[in-house]
Design a protein around this motif. Structure first.
Motif, PDB file in Angstrom:
ATOM      1  N   ASN A 154      51.344 -20.406-110.003  1.00 29.92           N
ATOM      2  CA  ASN A 154      50.014 -19.835-109.817  1.00 29.92           C
ATOM      3  C   ASN A 154      48.888 -20.747-110.300  1.00 29.92           C
ATOM      4  N   ASP A 155      49.147 -21.514-111.354  1.00 36.01           N
ATOM      5  CA  ASP A 155      48.132 -22.426-111.887  1.00 36.01           C
ATOM      6  C   ASP A 155      48.842 -23.638-112.500  1.00 36.01           C
ATOM      7  N   PRO A 156      49.395 -24.503-111.645  1.00 34.89           N
ATOM      8  CA  PRO A 156      50.178 -25.631-112.152  1.00 34.89           C
ATOM      9  C   PRO A 156      49.388 -26.578-113.052  1.00 34.89           C
ATOM     10  N   LYS A 157      48.074 -26.688-112.822  1.00 37.52           N
ATOM     11  CA  LYS A 157      47.258 -27.568-113.657  1.00 37.52           C
ATOM     12  C   LYS A 157      47.197 -27.059-115.090  1.00 37.52           C
ATOM     13  N   ALA A 158      46.972 -25.763-115.258  1.00 39.54           N
ATOM     14  CA  ALA A 158      46.907 -25.170-116.603  1.00 39.54           C
ATOM     15  C   ALA A 158      48.255 -25.273-117.302  1.00 39.54           C
ATOM     16  N   ALA A 159      49.335 -25.012-116.559  1.00 39.65           N
ATOM     17  CA  ALA A 159      50.676 -25.102-117.142  1.00 39.65           C
ATOM     18  C   ALA A 159      50.984 -26.530-117.563  1.00 39.65           C
ATOM     19  N   GLY A 160      50.633 -27.483-116.709  1.00 35.60           N
ATOM     20  CA  GLY A 160      50.892 -28.883-117.029  1.00 35.60           C
ATOM     21  C   GLY A 160      50.118 -29.343-118.250  1.00 35.60           C
ATOM     22  N   THR A 161      48.865 -28.893-118.373  1.00 32.17           N
ATOM     23  CA  THR A 161      48.039 -29.267-119.523  1.00 32.17           C
ATOM     24  C   THR A 161      48.637 -28.732-120.809  1.00 32.17           C
ATOM     25  N   LEU A 162      49.048 -27.454-120.797  1.00 36.71           N
ATOM     26  CA  LEU A 162      49.622 -26.864-122.010  1.00 36.71           C
ATOM     27  C   LEU A 162      50.940 -27.535-122.375  1.00 36.71           C
ATOM     28  N   LEU A 163      51.761 -27.849-121.368  1.00 43.10           N
ATOM     29  CA  LEU A 163      53.049 -28.476-121.657  1.00 43.10           C
ATOM     30  C   LEU A 163      52.845 -29.859-122.273  1.00 43.10           C
ATOM     31  N   ARG A 164      51.855 -30.597-121.780  1.00 39.35           N
ATOM     32  CA  ARG A 164      51.548 -31.913-122.366  1.00 39.35           C
ATOM     33  C   ARG A 164      51.051 -31.764-123.799  1.00 39.35           C
ATOM     34  N   GLN A 165      50.232 -30.749-124.042  1.00 40.90           N
ATOM     35  CA  GLN A 165      49.754 -30.502-125.404  1.00 40.90           C
ATOM     36  C   GLN A 165      50.918 -30.137-126.327  1.00 40.90           C
ATOM     37  N   ALA A 166      51.835 -29.341-125.813  1.00 35.70           N
ATOM     38  CA  ALA A 166      53.000 -28.944-126.601  1.00 35.70           C
ATOM     39  C   ALA A 166      53.872 -30.154-126.921  1.00 35.70           C
ATOM     40  N   GLU A 167      54.065 -31.036-125.940  1.00 36.41           N
ATOM     41  CA  GLU A 167      54.869 -32.239-126.157  1.00 36.41           C
ATOM     42  C   GLU A 167      54.212 -33.150-127.193  1.00 36.41           C
ATOM     43  N   ARG A 168      52.889 -33.280-127.100  1.00 38.49           N
ATOM     44  CA  ARG A 168      52.164 -34.128-128.055  1.00 38.49           C
ATOM     45  C   ARG A 168      52.248 -33.531-129.463  1.00 38.49           C
ATOM     46  N   LEU A 169      52.096 -32.206-129.558  1.00 33.99           N
ATOM     47  CA  LEU A 169      52.180 -31.537-130.851  1.00 33.99           C
ATOM     48  C   LEU A 169      53.575 -31.692-131.444  1.00 33.99           C
ATOM     49  N   GLY A 170      54.602 -31.468-130.621  1.00 32.45           N
ATOM     50  CA  GLY A 170      55.980 -31.594-131.102  1.00 32.45           C
ATOM     51  C   GLY A 170      56.307 -33.008-131.535  1.00 32.45           C
ATOM     52  N   GLY A 171      55.871 -33.998-130.752  1.00 35.79           N
ATOM     53  CA  GLY A 171      56.133 -35.389-131.108  1.00 35.79           C
ATOM     54  C   GLY A 171      55.462 -35.781-132.403  1.00 35.79           C
TER      55      GLY A 171
END
Length: 205
Positions: A58-75
């Motif tokens: 439904n909103d791949p851009k928003a999902a992609g942004t959050l997933l990148r933020q999550a990856e950066r936070l986890g790393g």
């Protein structure tokens, strides 16, 4: 994938997501894994879970942004925690992603309806973006880093396991991410070594 939810710190469970107990090779956390994690930790609940599950459609851009933020936070947290385990200095670049989430998600806790009759304490972000989903994780990580290396942060004693945990046992002698996983594997391996040696000695006696 074996669950990494055997620790008692939200930030460590999140930092452990890319790893499977006993396998040192990381994998990239998927969108559904992230949503399942947030649901398991009660960061999200009810209809919100299914709504976020379909966000990639439904909103791949928003999902992609959050997933990148999550990856950066986890790393960033994995790097900071590894430095703590090695009694090394935590770099500003590792603290930055945590502070960014804390700043973006400025808000407050509030009582929210939980099911039919109960209530729960939930977080209401300053705005309606998705970054608030990572707020509790970032705060948990910040608290652990502020606690310092003298706290209970540990890495599993299995050399093939990358999982971290927080040792809050009375004796402070916990060695394994989970006794049912790495602890049991260690006991089985030690038993095999002992009995293998006994058979060899008996053979040459």
């Amino acid at each position: 994938m074996e669950s990494s939810s055997m620790t008692n710190r939200l930030c460590l469970d999140f930092a452990n997501l890319p790893y499977t107990s006993g396998d040192p090779r990381p994998h990239q956390t998927s969108w559904l894994e992230l949503i399942d994690f947030l649901a398991e930790k009660s960061v999200i609940s009810g209809p919100r879970i299914e709504e976020l599950r379909t966000l990639t459609e439904n909103d791949p851009k928003a999902a992609g942004t959050l997933l990148r933020q999550a990856e950066r936070l986890g790393g960033a947290m994995r790097s900071a925690f590894a430095a703590m385990l090695g009694a090394e200095r935590i770099k500003n670049e590792w603290a930055a992603p945590i502070n960014e989430i804390l700043a973006i998600t400025e808000g407050h806790d509030e009582l929210q309806p939980d099911h039919a009759d109960g209530w729960k304490l939930g977080f209401r972000g300053r705005h309606e973006g998705l970054e608030w989903l990572l707020a509790a994780i970032a705060r948990s990580g910040a608290e652990l880093i502020a606690e310092g290396a003298k706290g209970g942060l540990q890495r599993c004693g299995n050399p093939n396991c990358r999982l971290m945990f927080y040792d809050d046992s009375k004796t402070h002698r916990r060695r394994w991410c989970s006794m049912a996983l790495c602890g049991n594997r260690s006991k089985v391996a030690a038993f095999a070594r002992r009995h293998g040696g006994e058979k060899a000695r008996a053979h040459y006696a």
